[in-house]
Motif scaffolding. Sequence first.
Motif, PDB file in Angstrom:
ATOM      1  N   HIS A  87     -23.450  -1.536   5.235  1.00 50.98           N
ATOM      2  CA  HIS A  87     -22.545  -2.152   4.256  1.00 50.98           C
ATOM      3  C   HIS A  87     -23.289  -2.374   2.941  1.00 50.98           C
ATOM      4  O   HIS A  87     -24.200  -3.190   2.868  1.00 50.98           O
ATOM      5  CB  HIS A  87     -22.029  -3.484   4.798  1.00 50.98           C
ATOM      6  CG  HIS A  87     -20.907  -4.079   4.001  1.00 50.98           C
ATOM      7  ND1 HIS A  87     -21.085  -4.627   2.750  1.00 50.98           N
ATOM      8  CD2 HIS A  87     -19.568  -4.187   4.273  1.00 50.98           C
ATOM      9  CE1 HIS A  87     -19.921  -5.069   2.297  1.00 50.98           C
ATOM     10  NE2 HIS A  87     -18.989  -4.806   3.207  1.00 50.98           N
ATOM     11  N   ASN A 154     -14.753  -4.140  -2.033  1.00 52.73           N
ATOM     12  CA  ASN A 154     -15.171  -4.078  -0.630  1.00 52.73           C
ATOM     13  C   ASN A 154     -13.943  -4.149   0.276  1.00 52.73           C
ATOM     14  O   ASN A 154     -13.282  -5.187   0.339  1.00 52.73           O
ATOM     15  CB  ASN A 154     -16.082  -5.261  -0.252  1.00 52.73           C
ATOM     16  CG  ASN A 154     -17.401  -5.273  -0.969  1.00 52.73           C
ATOM     17  OD1 ASN A 154     -17.752  -4.328  -1.659  1.00 52.73           O
ATOM     18  ND2 ASN A 154     -18.137  -6.356  -0.813  1.00 52.73           N
ATOM     19  N   ASN A 156     -13.334  -4.812   3.534  1.00 55.95           N
ATOM     20  CA  ASN A 156     -14.150  -5.337   4.643  1.00 55.95           C
ATOM     21  C   ASN A 156     -13.484  -5.210   6.007  1.00 55.95           C
ATOM     22  O   ASN A 156     -14.134  -4.885   6.999  1.00 55.95           O
ATOM     23  CB  ASN A 156     -14.532  -6.788   4.372  1.00 55.95           C
ATOM     24  CG  ASN A 156     -15.636  -6.900   3.336  1.00 55.95           C
ATOM     25  OD1 ASN A 156     -16.415  -5.974   3.158  1.00 55.95           O
ATOM     26  ND2 ASN A 156     -15.710  -8.024   2.651  1.00 55.95           N
ATOM     27  N   ASN A 225     -20.546   4.639   2.383  1.00 57.71           N
ATOM     28  CA  ASN A 225     -19.559   3.731   1.808  1.00 57.71           C
ATOM     29  C   ASN A 225     -18.558   4.451   0.908  1.00 57.71           C
ATOM     30  O   ASN A 225     -17.378   4.127   0.887  1.00 57.71           O
ATOM     31  CB  ASN A 225     -20.254   2.658   0.957  1.00 57.71           C
ATOM     32  CG  ASN A 225     -21.128   1.698   1.746  1.00 57.71           C
ATOM     33  OD1 ASN A 225     -21.830   0.877   1.177  1.00 57.71           O
ATOM     34  ND2 ASN A 225     -21.106   1.785   3.070  1.00 57.71           N
ATOM     35  N   TRP A 251     -15.573   0.026   3.982  1.00 58.61           N
ATOM     36  CA  TRP A 251     -16.115  -0.351   5.291  1.00 58.61           C
ATOM     37  C   TRP A 251     -15.080  -0.207   6.403  1.00 58.61           C
ATOM     38  O   TRP A 251     -15.364   0.386   7.451  1.00 58.61           O
ATOM     39  CB  TRP A 251     -16.676  -1.775   5.248  1.00 58.61           C
ATOM     40  CG  TRP A 251     -17.444  -2.108   6.482  1.00 58.61           C
ATOM     41  CD1 TRP A 251     -17.089  -2.974   7.477  1.00 58.61           C
ATOM     42  CD2 TRP A 251     -18.703  -1.541   6.891  1.00 58.61           C
ATOM     43  NE1 TRP A 251     -18.050  -2.986   8.465  1.00 58.61           N
ATOM     44  CE2 TRP A 251     -19.051  -2.121   8.125  1.00 58.61           C
ATOM     45  CE3 TRP A 251     -19.561  -0.605   6.320  1.00 58.61           C
ATOM     46  CZ2 TRP A 251     -20.216  -1.789   8.802  1.00 58.61           C
ATOM     47  CZ3 TRP A 251     -20.734  -0.268   6.989  1.00 58.61           C
ATOM     48  CH2 TRP A 251     -21.050  -0.868   8.218  1.00 58.61           C
TER      49      TRP A 251
END
Length: 293
Positions: A87, A154, A156, A225, A251
């Motif tokens: 990450h 991001n 996540n 990523n 991610w």
Amino acid sequence: MKAYIFPGQGAQFTGMGLDLYEQSTIAQELFEQANKILGFAITDIMFEGTAEQLKETKVTQPAVFLHSVILAKVLGDSFQPEMVAGHSLGELSALVANGVLTFEDGLRLVSKRAMAMQKACELQASTMAAVIGLEDTLVEETCASIAGVVVAANYNCPGQLVISGELKAVEEACEILKEKGAKMAIILPVGGAFHSPLMEPAREELAAAIEATVFSEPTCPVYQNVTASAVTDPAEIKKNLMIQLTAPVKWTQSIQQMISDGATEFVEVGPGKVLQGLMRKIDRSVTSSGAAI
């Protein structure tokens, strides 16, 4: 298939790595080598420093990288990844773990990355915010509708997206997203707008260092990523790493692709349990755990 995943900035904790140092001569040698490469005793801060000292950019990123990579080395023959991912910062840890980068080159790039990002953060007021409870597309559309720079940074896990950009633009986005039903839209305690166009000066600086570094054939695919797909070509890995600082961290998409490609077990290598928590929200059908010596 077993996949190893590596955490990024924010996973650090006081005393991190001391157990590795005390239990392994391999760890001792690598930590001492790191002190020499960095030009300061990062081990003193990792093992005995305060949370505030660990938050310093020049410390945080190398500290998390060192904990992850040295733990992987200490695992020895039991460390046999069939796929890896990291990450943000953790992608560099993953690239050492699968043989693309040497320990020394990886650490030098992490140090350069941290310094370049710090410099970029000082150029203008910028920040990041966590948005909980909305569809990704709604967050993306809202960011696109705001005059200033604010982007999805991001991805996540489902329902958790971090946005990044100019301070006022991020604050405005948070207010609008709350009105649209976000359970939470909260500014994060970070130094700047990571994974946004505002990191362009850092990207240019880091790209030059990456270009000058040897990238070898990996022992297993890395899910990067930028692409959220399996990459094995060193030239492609290098290119994707160069644009990582200004591109979003995909991610959720990376983990979903790894599962689609056959991953049944995920092992987090490094400090904390952040990625294990995200795993449970992405897909509960696969097992996730932390690496232990």
